[in-house]
Design an enzyme around this catalytic site. Structure first.
Site, PDB file in Angstrom:
ATOM      1  N   ASN A 212    -112.416   0.948  -2.951  1.00 49.61           N
ATOM      2  CA  ASN A 212    -112.080   1.408  -1.599  1.00 49.61           C
ATOM      3  C   ASN A 212    -112.376   0.303  -0.582  1.00 49.61           C
ATOM      4  O   ASN A 212    -112.820  -0.780  -0.955  1.00 49.61           O
ATOM      5  CB  ASN A 212    -112.840   2.699  -1.271  1.00 49.61           C
ATOM      6  CG  ASN A 212    -114.336   2.494  -1.360  1.00 49.61           C
ATOM      7  OD1 ASN A 212    -114.914   1.719  -0.614  1.00 49.61           O
ATOM      8  ND2 ASN A 212    -114.989   3.172  -2.307  1.00 49.61           N
ATOM      9  N   LYS A 345    -126.333  18.547  -0.682  1.00 48.61           N
ATOM     10  CA  LYS A 345    -126.848  17.360  -1.366  1.00 48.61           C
ATOM     11  C   LYS A 345    -128.371  17.279  -1.312  1.00 48.61           C
ATOM     12  O   LYS A 345    -128.973  16.443  -1.979  1.00 48.61           O
ATOM     13  CB  LYS A 345    -126.253  16.105  -0.756  1.00 48.61           C
ATOM     14  CG  LYS A 345    -124.732  16.064  -0.881  1.00 48.61           C
ATOM     15  CD  LYS A 345    -124.246  14.644  -0.925  1.00 48.61           C
ATOM     16  CE  LYS A 345    -122.732  14.612  -1.004  1.00 48.61           C
ATOM     17  NZ  LYS A 345    -122.245  13.403  -1.636  1.00 48.61           N
TER      18      LYS A 345
HETATM   19  O1  C5P Z   1    -119.504  13.626  -0.801  1.00 49.46           O
HETATM   20  P1  C5P Z   1    -119.349  12.399   0.036  1.00 49.46           P
HETATM   21  O2  C5P Z   1    -118.782  11.247  -0.729  1.00 49.46           O
HETATM   22  O3  C5P Z   1    -118.634  12.625   1.323  1.00 49.46           O
HETATM   23  O4  C5P Z   1    -120.840  12.053   0.434  1.00 49.46           O
HETATM   24  C1  C5P Z   1    -121.172  10.900   1.116  1.00 49.46           C
HETATM   25  C2  C5P Z   1    -122.615  10.546   0.871  1.00 49.46           C
HETATM   26  O5  C5P Z   1    -122.968  10.733  -0.483  1.00 49.46           O
HETATM   27  C3  C5P Z   1    -122.859   9.081   1.155  1.00 49.46           C
HETATM   28  O6  C5P Z   1    -124.193   8.961   1.597  1.00 49.46           O
HETATM   29  C4  C5P Z   1    -122.655   8.434  -0.209  1.00 49.46           C
HETATM   30  O7  C5P Z   1    -123.324   7.209  -0.321  1.00 49.46           O
HETATM   31  C5  C5P Z   1    -123.208   9.479  -1.134  1.00 49.46           C
HETATM   32  N1  C5P Z   1    -122.541   9.557  -2.450  1.00 49.46           N
HETATM   33  C6  C5P Z   1    -123.227   9.169  -3.569  1.00 49.46           C
HETATM   34  N2  C5P Z   1    -122.625   9.291  -4.807  1.00 49.46           N
HETATM   35  C7  C5P Z   1    -121.372   9.766  -4.923  1.00 49.46           C
HETATM   36  C8  C5P Z   1    -120.664  10.133  -3.775  1.00 49.46           C
HETATM   37  C9  C5P Z   1    -121.279  10.023  -2.549  1.00 49.46           C
HETATM   38  O8  C5P Z   1    -124.367   8.718  -3.461  1.00 49.46           O
HETATM   39  N3  C5P Z   1    -120.808   9.849  -6.114  1.00 49.46           N
END
Ligand code: C5P
Length: 404
Positions: A212, A345
């Site tokens: 990305n 989370k």
């Molecule tokens: O669920 P989402 O991707 O929107 O969540 C964003 C947050 O979760 C960010 O802090 C990102 O670094 C973390 N994240 C993570 N592992 C993932 C997906 C997101 O640590 N697989």
């Protein structure tokens, strides 16, 4: 008393004409009360004599990797373990290339690969070698791996040319050593901070991947702000172009699975900040060979979900960091989604930002963020990513103060 008294420096001298200046560096360090141990490469011994170095340091000079007596009395690991800082002066183009690529074929390169101590390098080489793209690439890699760099200076060179490439003066190197070793002050001294940053790369086959647009700028700025407050900072980063911040331990990773493993190795910690843009999915069966365009149509990729690193670490029971911070990059219903993420989370704070195309957050230098906690929302910005980082670390420092 000198700031450097009772410190031990492991000085690595590699083979360039500037090696003669290392003798003056040793003299200055000895005057400041430093114990100086020296490793010389084979080429360095062509420029200065090990006997001169041994006389100045009052110590045996180390040179051969497989010297049985040395390995029994004091292995190469022990040489770095006993040092407060490793200094490479002069650092030739060749030794920098070896360091950047992790070669370990003599005592100098093996010790540099095996060390977990901070490394300061003082490059010295011909101006064309210094400005060559290969050296620039190696330098960028070394900085990303956390090396500190002093010089080179511009001036007349031994080869008769003029330009950048002269090793920094010994007195300048001493100041850089002092800066690297001066004990830290700040609100986060004694606290360990883990930060994830940048994108992840999920391999399709050995040559292709899915990733990305994350630049890593915000995460790197946060790491720098945390280090300035005196924290012991581990920055677990996907591939980015931004240079490593000074005083931060870099852990370079590619995939989400690697990133999670690297984060788990950094536990326990006081604060964990998850600023990485982790890929939500990875390809189910990564091909071991390049997928061929064989005329039978396009390949159908199957995906599996990646681990949620933030959630895994936030729900880690007794190993849960004291404060867990997540980021929420959204294009709609920003605050609502951030609140939802906070509880799902299991984090203490969410930094929410609008990444709609017109806001130019990905890759840009500005950010408008909303700090969402269980007790409310604070709106910051637009601010530079550095200002966001500083304010965020200030806030987190005040929150951990009360924690054991
Ligand atoms: O669920 P989402 O991707 O929107 O969540 C964003 C947050 O979760 C960010 O802090 C990102 O670094 C973390 N994240 C993570 N592992 C993932 C997906 C997101 O640590 N697989």
């Amino acid at each position: 008393m000198s700031k450097l008294a009772d410190k031990t420096i492991l000085l690595i001298i590699s083979g360039g004409i500037a090696a003669y200046k290392s003798l003056e560096l040793i003299r200055l360090l000895k005057t400041a009360g430093v114990r100086v141990r020296v490793i010389m490469t084979r080429a360095a011994k062509e420029f200065v004599s090990p006997l001169t170095v041994a006389s100045l340091t009052g110590e045996k000079v180390h040179d051969e990797l497989f010297n049985l007596t040395d390995e029994i009395e004091m292995g190469h690991i022990e040489l770095s373990r006993a040092a407060d800082l490793l200094v490479v002066a002069p650092a030739t183009a060749d030794l920098m290339a070896k360091m950047a690529h992790g070669h370990a074929d003599d005592l100098a390169s093996t010790t540099l690969l095996a060390t977990d101590k901070q490394v300061l390098i003082a490059p010295a080489m011909n101006v064309r070698m210094w400005t060559h793209a290969a050296t620039a690439r190696n330098l960028a890699k070394l900085k990303r791996d956390g090396a500190l760099v002093i010089g080179p200076n511009e001036g007349e060179m031994a080869c008769g040319e003029f330009g950048p490439g002269r090793m920094a003066e010994p007195a300048e190197i001493v100041v850089a050593i002092e800066t690297a070793l001066t004990s830290k002050t700040g609100a986060l001294v004694g606290k360990k901070v883990l930060i994830t940053a940048g994108p992840t790369r999920e391999a399709i086959d050995p040559v292709r991947y899915i990733s990305n647009h994350s630049s890593g700028k915000q995460g790197y700025a946060i790491a720098e702000a945390a280090a300035r407050l005196g924290a012991d900072v581990a920055l677990v980063s996907g591939p980015v172009e931004v240079p490593a911040p000074a005083g931060v331990r870099m852990v370079a990773v590619q995939s989400a699975v690697d990133m999670l493993a690297a984060c788990e190795r950094e536990l326990p910690c006081d604060i964990a900040i998850f600023a990485a843009a982790v890929a939500d999915w990875r390809v189910a069966d990564e091909a071991t060979q390049k997928i061929k365009k064989d005329g039978k149509g396009v390949p159908a990729l199957k995906f599996v979900e990646n681990p949620d690193i933030l959630k895994t670490i936030a729900k880690r029971g007794s190993q849960r960091p004291g404060l867990v911070v997540g980021f929420a990059a959204e294009t709609e219903n920003l605050i609502e989604n951030a609140r939802d993420k906070l509880s799902k989370k299991g984090c203490d704070l969410i930094v929410a930002n609008d990444v709609s195309k017109d806001k130019n957050v990905f890759g840009g230098d500005q950010n408008s963020v909303h700090l969402v906690t269980a007790s409310g929302v604070d709106n910051w910005g637009p601010l530079s990513k550095h200002d966001v980082a500083q304010r965020l670390m200030g806030r987190l420092a005040s929150l951990v103060k009360g924690q054991p």
